[in-house]
Write a protein that holds these residues in place. Structure first.
Motif, mmCIF file in Angstrom:
data_model
loop_
_atom_site.group_PDB
_atom_site.id
_atom_site.type_symbol
_atom_site.label_atom_id
_atom_site.label_comp_id
_atom_site.label_asym_id
_atom_site.label_seq_id
_atom_site.Cartn_x
_atom_site.Cartn_y
_atom_site.Cartn_z
ATOM 1 N N GLY A 64 4.444 -0.545 -1.592
ATOM 2 C CA GLY A 64 5.154 -0.283 -1.197
ATOM 3 C C GLY A 64 5.607 0.345 0.214
ATOM 4 O O GLY A 64 6.337 0.134 0.937
ATOM 5 N N ASN A 65 4.858 1.542 0.050
ATOM 6 C CA ASN A 65 4.359 2.095 1.581
ATOM 7 C C ASN A 65 3.350 2.005 2.664
ATOM 8 O O ASN A 65 2.359 1.765 2.272
ATOM 9 C CB ASN A 65 4.979 3.668 1.710
ATOM 10 N N ILE A 66 3.515 1.166 4.005
ATOM 11 C CA ILE A 66 1.724 1.404 4.909
ATOM 12 C C ILE A 66 1.623 1.588 5.000
ATOM 13 O O ILE A 66 0.377 2.757 5.076
ATOM 14 C CB ILE A 66 2.894 -0.190 5.598
ATOM 15 N N LYS A 67 2.176 3.114 4.958
ATOM 16 C CA LYS A 67 1.832 4.107 6.113
ATOM 17 C C LYS A 67 1.047 5.315 5.174
ATOM 18 O O LYS A 67 0.282 5.389 5.406
ATOM 19 C CB LYS A 67 2.882 5.271 6.561
ATOM 20 N N ASP A 68 1.932 5.435 3.286
ATOM 21 C CA ASP A 68 0.875 6.546 2.724
ATOM 22 C C ASP A 68 0.230 5.382 1.987
ATOM 23 O O ASP A 68 -0.768 6.270 1.437
ATOM 24 C CB ASP A 68 2.325 7.111 2.285
ATOM 25 N N LYS A 69 0.091 4.068 2.209
ATOM 26 C CA LYS A 69 -0.704 3.297 0.868
ATOM 27 C C LYS A 69 0.234 3.697 -0.222
ATOM 28 O O LYS A 69 -0.659 2.662 -1.305
ATOM 29 C CB LYS A 69 -1.961 3.179 1.278
ATOM 30 N N GLU A 70 1.116 3.738 -0.459
ATOM 31 C CA GLU A 70 1.972 4.027 -1.731
ATOM 32 C C GLU A 70 1.721 2.654 -2.296
ATOM 33 O O GLU A 70 2.606 1.581 -1.770
ATOM 34 C CB GLU A 70 3.129 4.722 -1.984
ATOM 35 N N PRO A 71 1.041 3.361 -3.893
ATOM 36 C CA PRO A 71 0.949 1.072 -4.969
ATOM 37 C C PRO A 71 2.398 1.178 -5.189
ATOM 38 O O PRO A 71 3.040 2.059 -4.752
ATOM 39 C CB PRO A 71 0.435 1.614 -5.932
ATOM 40 N N THR A 72 2.937 -0.052 -4.926
ATOM 41 C CA THR A 72 4.427 -0.553 -5.499
ATOM 42 C C THR A 72 4.296 -0.765 -6.979
ATOM 43 O O THR A 72 5.502 0.039 -7.365
ATOM 44 C CB THR A 72 4.332 -2.738 -5.138
ATOM 45 N N PHE A 73 3.146 -0.998 -7.800
ATOM 46 C CA PHE A 73 3.288 -0.959 -8.999
ATOM 47 C C PHE A 73 1.700 0.060 -9.934
ATOM 48 O O PHE A 73 1.717 0.427 -8.747
ATOM 49 C CB PHE A 73 3.142 -2.627 -9.870
ATOM 50 N N ASP A 74 2.137 0.152 -10.731
ATOM 51 C CA ASP A 74 0.579 0.993 -11.262
ATOM 52 C C ASP A 74 -0.349 -0.333 -11.393
ATOM 53 O O ASP A 74 -0.068 -0.970 -11.454
ATOM 54 C CB ASP A 74 0.982 2.089 -12.986
ATOM 55 N N LEU A 75 -1.488 0.157 -11.444
ATOM 56 C CA LEU A 75 -2.287 -0.668 -10.849
ATOM 57 C C LEU A 75 -3.280 0.339 -12.596
ATOM 58 O O LEU A 75 -4.204 1.186 -12.605
ATOM 59 C CB LEU A 75 -3.425 0.112 -9.766
ATOM 60 N N GLY A 76 -2.448 -0.137 -13.534
ATOM 61 C CA GLY A 76 -3.237 0.111 -14.820
ATOM 62 C C GLY A 76 -2.377 1.368 -15.228
ATOM 63 O O GLY A 76 -1.732 1.869 -15.321
#
Length: 307
Positions: free
Chosen positions: A129-141
């Motif tokens: 959800g944040n391309i610069k910081d690679k913040e995940p949009t959702f939890d991954l498990g």
């Protein structure tokens, strides 16, 4: 397994998001691995078809546009889109919403590189959800941050988890094994139900960190409420969505996750209904009604769409 000549169809489900849809299409047209695009329009009323026609997309040979006669929700859109792509003989169906897009030109190519080494696998793009910081949009498990995700990856792959339907690459054999998305869900939970059905059929989910896909983080829908000193996030959404989320969630938890998870789900339904900012009595009633219908596997109640 040689994937170089495998035919891929991106199925994009849309409803009244013509600008975001076009942004997604542009990212798909730039992919280095060839991909056809099947747009399933859930009877949009915002001029989506005219927008696509004016942009020249409907004249492109690798774009298929299908407009449904009614809005059957995302579940119907994905179900119909999957079946259409399957019937057309595609080897892989790449599932996604209209409001996401490929971060770069190699999103699909990197997915196919991973898929070429695997059998009985469903490979997902890494959804940020944040391309610069690679913040995940959702939890991954169990992993909630990019750092946790990265630390639990091997050669850029996280095994056992994915974020359906956001850049999800599904082999056609999988549909033969488990069927298509269950359209009865309308919205909420259809992708989770599909996930559990594939797990039961022996498929392993994987996420490729090299295949980057954007989907917005929807923080605005949550309201923070306090209960006995605890801070609880409550969704600010129409009552009919509250009902559907609880009905579908109850069905899934009963069918796949067991009674202990079901009991926690009941408590959550009550708390989120009681802590709502408006229509509290109605939310409590329909929250419990969703619990009842989900437990009974009853999907035919229509009154909620006017609530």
């Amino acid at each position: 397994m040689n994937e170089k000549n495998k035919k891929v169809c991106a199925v994009v489900v849309t409803y009244n998001r013509k600008e975001l849809l076009c942004r997604n299409i542009k990212s798909l047209l730039k992919q280095t691995y060839p991909v056809d695009i099947l747009i399933y329009d859930n009877a949009s009323t915002d001029g989506t078809e005219d927008e696509l026609n004016n942009g020249g997309y409907l004249a492109m040979p690798n774009i298929i546009y299908v407009k449904g006669k009614y809005n059957g929700g995302g579940a119907t859109g994905f179900s119909n889109g999957e079946k259409l792509a399957y019937d057309k003989g595609y080897d892989y169906v790449w599932l996604m919403d209209d409001d996401g897009f490929c971060v770069n030109d190699y999103t699909l190519e990197n997915l196919m590189l991973v898929q070429s080494k695997l059998d009985n696998a469903i490979v997902n793009s890494y959804v940020m959800g944040n391309i610069k910081d690679k913040e995940p949009t959702f939890d991954l498990g169990p992993y909630k941050t990019y750092g946790e995700i990265l630390n639990n990856s091997v050669d850029g792959i996280v095994t056992g988890y994915g974020n359906p339907y956001n850049g999800t690459l599904v082999p056609r054999e999988c549909f033969e094994a488990v069927g298509f998305t269950d359209r009865r869900f309308f919205i909420y939970g259809d992708e989770t139900d599909f996930y559990y059905r594939t797990i039961a059929a022996g498929y392993t989910w994987m996420t490729s960190l090299e295949s980057e896909y954007y989907h917005p983080i929807n923080r605005s829908v949550f309201l923070e409420r306090s209960f006995l000193g605890l801070k609880i996030d409550v969704k600010d959404q129409p009552v009919w969505k509250h009902y559907l989320e609880n009905r579908n969630g109850t069905y899934i938890k009963k069918k796949y996750l067991g009674i202990h998870v079901g009991l926690r789900h009941i408590v959550r339904i009550l708390l989120t209904s009681i802590l709502s900012k408006d229509k509290r009595a109605k939310r409590i009633y329909y929250g419990l009604l969703g619990l009842y219908d989900g437990n009974k596997e009853y999907f035919d109640r229509q009154i909620m769409f006017n609530a």
